[in-house]
Design a protein around this motif. Structure first.
Motif, PDB file in Angstrom:
ATOM      1  N   ILE A   1       0.849  -1.194   0.000  1.00  0.00           N
ATOM      2  CA  ILE A   1       0.000   0.000   0.000  1.00  0.00           C
ATOM      3  C   ILE A   1       0.880   1.238   0.000  1.00  0.00           C
ATOM      4  O   ILE A   1       1.752   1.397   0.868  1.00  0.00           O
ATOM      5  CB  ILE A   1      -0.947   0.030   1.223  1.00  0.00           C
ATOM      6  N   GLY A   2       0.670   2.103  -0.976  1.00  0.00           N
ATOM      7  CA  GLY A   2       1.404   3.357  -1.038  1.00  0.00           C
ATOM      8  C   GLY A   2       0.674   4.449  -0.278  1.00  0.00           C
ATOM      9  O   GLY A   2      -0.554   4.451  -0.213  1.00  0.00           O
ATOM     10  N   VAL A   3       1.436   5.370   0.320  1.00  0.00           N
ATOM     11  CA  VAL A   3       0.851   6.473   1.083  1.00  0.00           C
ATOM     12  C   VAL A   3       1.348   7.792   0.514  1.00  0.00           C
ATOM     13  O   VAL A   3       2.551   8.067   0.503  1.00  0.00           O
ATOM     14  CB  VAL A   3       1.214   6.381   2.578  1.00  0.00           C
ATOM     15  N   GLU A   4       0.413   8.610   0.026  1.00  0.00           N
ATOM     16  CA  GLU A   4       0.726   9.931  -0.508  1.00  0.00           C
ATOM     17  C   GLU A   4       0.140  11.013   0.378  1.00  0.00           C
ATOM     18  O   GLU A   4      -0.772  10.763   1.176  1.00  0.00           O
ATOM     19  CB  GLU A   4       0.149  10.099  -1.923  1.00  0.00           C
ATOM     20  N   SER A   5       0.640  12.233   0.206  1.00  0.00           N
ATOM     21  CA  SER A   5       0.062  13.391   0.887  1.00  0.00           C
ATOM     22  C   SER A   5      -1.252  13.767   0.207  1.00  0.00           C
ATOM     23  O   SER A   5      -1.386  13.671  -1.016  1.00  0.00           O
ATOM     24  CB  SER A   5       1.031  14.566   0.820  1.00  0.00           C
ATOM     25  N   THR A   6      -2.227  14.205   0.999  1.00  0.00           N
ATOM     26  CA  THR A   6      -3.490  14.669   0.426  1.00  0.00           C
ATOM     27  C   THR A   6      -3.268  15.864  -0.503  1.00  0.00           C
ATOM     28  O   THR A   6      -4.073  16.123  -1.394  1.00  0.00           O
ATOM     29  CB  THR A   6      -4.476  15.077   1.536  1.00  0.00           C
ATOM     30  N   ALA A   7      -2.154  16.597  -0.302  1.00  0.00           N
ATOM     31  CA  ALA A   7      -1.866  17.776  -1.122  1.00  0.00           C
ATOM     32  C   ALA A   7      -1.258  17.417  -2.478  1.00  0.00           C
ATOM     33  O   ALA A   7      -1.338  18.202  -3.424  1.00  0.00           O
ATOM     34  CB  ALA A   7      -0.920  18.722  -0.377  1.00  0.00           C
ATOM     35  N   PHE A   8      -0.663  16.219  -2.596  1.00  0.00           N
ATOM     36  CA  PHE A   8      -0.017  15.799  -3.843  1.00  0.00           C
ATOM     37  C   PHE A   8      -0.352  14.331  -4.156  1.00  0.00           C
ATOM     38  O   PHE A   8       0.511  13.472  -4.132  1.00  0.00           O
ATOM     39  CB  PHE A   8       1.506  15.964  -3.748  1.00  0.00           C
ATOM     40  N   PRO A   9      -1.615  14.038  -4.479  1.00  0.00           N
ATOM     41  CA  PRO A   9      -2.015  12.650  -4.771  1.00  0.00           C
ATOM     42  C   PRO A   9      -1.720  12.258  -6.220  1.00  0.00           C
ATOM     43  O   PRO A   9      -2.570  11.705  -6.928  1.00  0.00           O
ATOM     44  CB  PRO A   9      -3.518  12.677  -4.488  1.00  0.00           C
ATOM     45  N   SER A  10      -0.519  12.554  -6.704  1.00  0.00           N
ATOM     46  CA  SER A  10      -0.223  12.403  -8.131  1.00  0.00           C
ATOM     47  C   SER A  10      -0.272  10.954  -8.606  1.00  0.00           C
ATOM     48  O   SER A  10      -0.788  10.667  -9.688  1.00  0.00           O
ATOM     49  CB  SER A  10       1.145  13.010  -8.453  1.00  0.00           C
ATOM     50  N   MET A  11       0.265  10.030  -7.813  1.00  0.00           N
ATOM     51  CA  MET A  11       0.258   8.625  -8.231  1.00  0.00           C
ATOM     52  C   MET A  11      -1.146   8.037  -8.136  1.00  0.00           C
ATOM     53  O   MET A  11      -1.574   7.271  -9.022  1.00  0.00           O
ATOM     54  CB  MET A  11       1.228   7.803  -7.383  1.00  0.00           C
ATOM     55  N   LYS A  12      -1.882   8.377  -7.106  1.00  0.00           N
ATOM     56  CA  LYS A  12      -3.251   7.872  -6.959  1.00  0.00           C
ATOM     57  C   LYS A  12      -4.111   8.309  -8.139  1.00  0.00           C
ATOM     58  O   LYS A  12      -4.879   7.509  -8.698  1.00  0.00           O
ATOM     59  CB  LYS A  12      -3.855   8.374  -5.639  1.00  0.00           C
ATOM     60  N   LYS A  13      -3.962   9.579  -8.544  1.00  0.00           N
ATOM     61  CA  LYS A  13      -4.738  10.079  -9.676  1.00  0.00           C
ATOM     62  C   LYS A  13      -4.297   9.430 -10.980  1.00  0.00           C
ATOM     63  O   LYS A  13      -5.128   9.147 -11.860  1.00  0.00           O
ATOM     64  CB  LYS A  13      -4.606  11.602  -9.759  1.00  0.00           C
ATOM     65  N   ALA A  14      -2.990   9.187 -11.124  1.00  0.00           N
ATOM     66  CA  ALA A  14      -2.493   8.551 -12.343  1.00  0.00           C
ATOM     67  C   ALA A  14      -3.045   7.138 -12.484  1.00  0.00           C
ATOM     68  O   ALA A  14      -3.461   6.725 -13.574  1.00  0.00           O
ATOM     69  CB  ALA A  14      -0.964   8.519 -12.325  1.00  0.00           C
ATOM     70  N   ILE A  15      -3.077   6.400 -11.374  1.00  0.00           N
ATOM     71  CA  ILE A  15      -3.613   5.034 -11.400  1.00  0.00           C
ATOM     72  C   ILE A  15      -5.101   5.060 -11.725  1.00  0.00           C
ATOM     73  O   ILE A  15      -5.610   4.246 -12.519  1.00  0.00           O
ATOM     74  CB  ILE A  15      -3.369   4.330 -10.050  1.00  0.00           C
ATOM     75  N   LYS A  16      -5.824   6.007 -11.145  1.00  0.00           N
ATOM     76  CA  LYS A  16      -7.274   6.100 -11.364  1.00  0.00           C
ATOM     77  C   LYS A  16      -7.594   6.474 -12.810  1.00  0.00           C
ATOM     78  O   LYS A  16      -8.507   5.908 -13.427  1.00  0.00           O
ATOM     79  CB  LYS A  16      -7.871   7.129 -10.402  1.00  0.00           C
ATOM     80  N   LYS A  17      -6.822   7.427 -13.374  1.00  0.00           N
ATOM     81  CA  LYS A  17      -7.070   7.894 -14.736  1.00  0.00           C
ATOM     82  C   LYS A  17      -6.469   6.985 -15.801  1.00  0.00           C
ATOM     83  O   LYS A  17      -6.859   7.044 -16.964  1.00  0.00           O
ATOM     84  CB  LYS A  17      -6.519   9.311 -14.914  1.00  0.00           C
ATOM     85  N   GLY A  18      -5.494   6.170 -15.406  1.00  0.00           N
ATOM     86  CA  GLY A  18      -4.827   5.308 -16.368  1.00  0.00           C
ATOM     87  C   GLY A  18      -3.746   6.026 -17.150  1.00  0.00           C
ATOM     88  O   GLY A  18      -3.250   5.516 -18.159  1.00  0.00           O
TER      89      GLY A  18
END
Length: 410
Positions: A206-223
């Motif tokens: 499980i990766g943990v990002e800052s709420t201010a910079f969710p760049s990887m989470k958004k990349a995974i979600k958007k593809g």
């Protein structure tokens, strides 16, 4: 030139482990924390990369990549853009190989981190207002001087070096349910997930990002990779607008989830690590444990969970703020504003009430001149040290009985 690995896998990570074993890079202990295990209702193991050479895991990737440079490239030297941990890792790795090293740091970089990078023998140039601008300048210098750029995360050799963290975890703990990893550009979690999943795919990463910079989470979600809007976090080590392409591809296939944590949780966790475990971490380094603590009610119990504390290079001024804010969050320090009649003895009565509650006064500031202070009165700011929140309730009850006007300053 260098003998760049064509495909990153567990064998290349093992090769990197061999390279690191010949250097001064430490195999970092994995310890079980009774404090955080009891707090979270799970067996919490801490991977203390904050104790690594240069204070961060970053040196693993730097040493691994630089080792693969040929003689001509080593003679020409290396260059990197960084505001902190990567800078120190590259500078240290270069010093090990007796190579010339230039680090481009933003003009607003921490003076302490600039000094630390220079202490390893690197030539530090302050250029640009942020990492992106510094990176552009680093590429210009690399072309002009023939230096090799050492990327912070988007490189197979760098990822292989960071992946050695995963191999060490598996060597120290046989039964693991979940591993939580801080995520910035993605190099660490990419390497760790490759190492772990290749040997035991049942372990959740499980990766943990800052709420201010969710760049990887958004990349995974958007593809696809895209820049996130610039936010603010004290966890500058994971404040990355756009993650690396290679880490993204690995994370998309190997990582089970990406979660978010806020600064408030990070500050509290840094404070708890200091007080309970005598461990100093930087904000990004505490992010994975901060998520576990702040979400302990929603995480299933009785699991073996590893939290990677990725770095310990915290600015001393920030550390002072963390201690103060941590005391406030845990109810051990409160700040009050009290309005008193501007007459002899008024403050003494307040002090007597405070003494009756067995509370220690840390600081007293008088204010008679501000526009919000009515004529004939005085404003008093008090910083008070307490054992716990219950003690503050006793004090507030005393104030209420005495009909004292007060306001808690947050």
């Amino acid at each position: 030139m260098r003998k760049k690995i064509s495909r990153i896998d567990v064998s290349s990570i093992r090769e990197a482990q061999g390279v690191l074993a010949k250097s001064a890079i430490r195999k970092i202990d994995l310890i079980r924390s009774n404090t955080f295990s009891n707090m979270c209702g799970n067996n919490i193991f801490l991977k203390l990369e904050c104790y690594q050479k240069t204070g961060s895991f970053k040196v693993r990737g730097a040493v691994t990549m630089i080792d693969r440079l040929d003689a001509d490239s080593k003679k020409a030297g290396v260059i990197a853009a960084s505001a902190g941990n990567h800078a120190q890792g590259v500078a240290y790795a270069s010093a090990m190989n007796k190579m010339s090293c230039t680090i481009i740091m933003p003009k607003n970089a921490s003076p302490a981190k600039i000094a630390a990078t220079r202490s390893y023998g690197a030539d530090v140039i302050l250029e640009g207002n942020n990492y992106e601008e510094s990176s552009v300048y680093a590429k210009e210098i690399a072309t002009k001087e023939g230096r090799t750029i050492v990327p912070a995360f988007d490189d197979p050799d760098v990822i292989a070096g960071q992946g050695t963290v995963g191999l060490e975890i598996l060597q120290d703990l046989k039964h693991i349910d979940e591993i939580y990893v801080p995520v910035g550009g993605g190099g660490l979690i990419a390497g760790v997930s490759l190492a772990i999943k290749s040997i035991n795919p049942k372990i959740s990463i499980i990766g943990v990002e800052s709420t201010a910079f969710p760049s990887m989470k958004k990349a995974i979600k958007k593809g696809k990779i895209s820049k996130v809007q610039e936010g603010y976090t004290i966890a500058d080590g994971i404040s990355v607008k756009s993650p690396g392409k290679l880490p993204y591809e690995i994370i998309r296939d190997k990582v089970d989830d990406i979660v978010l944590v806020d600064d408030l949780s990070i500050v509290k966790t840094m404070f708890l690590l200091l007080e309970r475990s005598k461990i100093v971490t930087e904000p990004a380094g505490a992010a994975s444990l901060a998520y576990l603590i702040s979400n302990k009610k929603s995480i299933p119990k009785n699991k073996n969970i590893v939290s990677i504390l990725s770095g310990g290079n915290v600015d001393m001024y920030l550390l002072g703020q963390v201690v103060a804010k941590g005391l406030m969050q845990t109810g051990r320090l409160i700040k009050l504003f009290i309005e008193l009649k501007d007459k002899p003895g008024a403050l003494r009565n307040i002090v007597n009430d405070i003494a009756q509650a067995n509370v220690n006064i840390v600081e007293v500031v008088h204010d008679r001149l501000s526009s919000n202070i009515p004529a004939g009165t005085a404003g008093v700011y008090l910083s008070l040290e307490l054992e716990n929140k219950e003690q503050s309730n006793v004090l507030i009850e005393l104030f209420s009985k005495q009909k004292i006007k007060y306001k808690i300053i947050k």
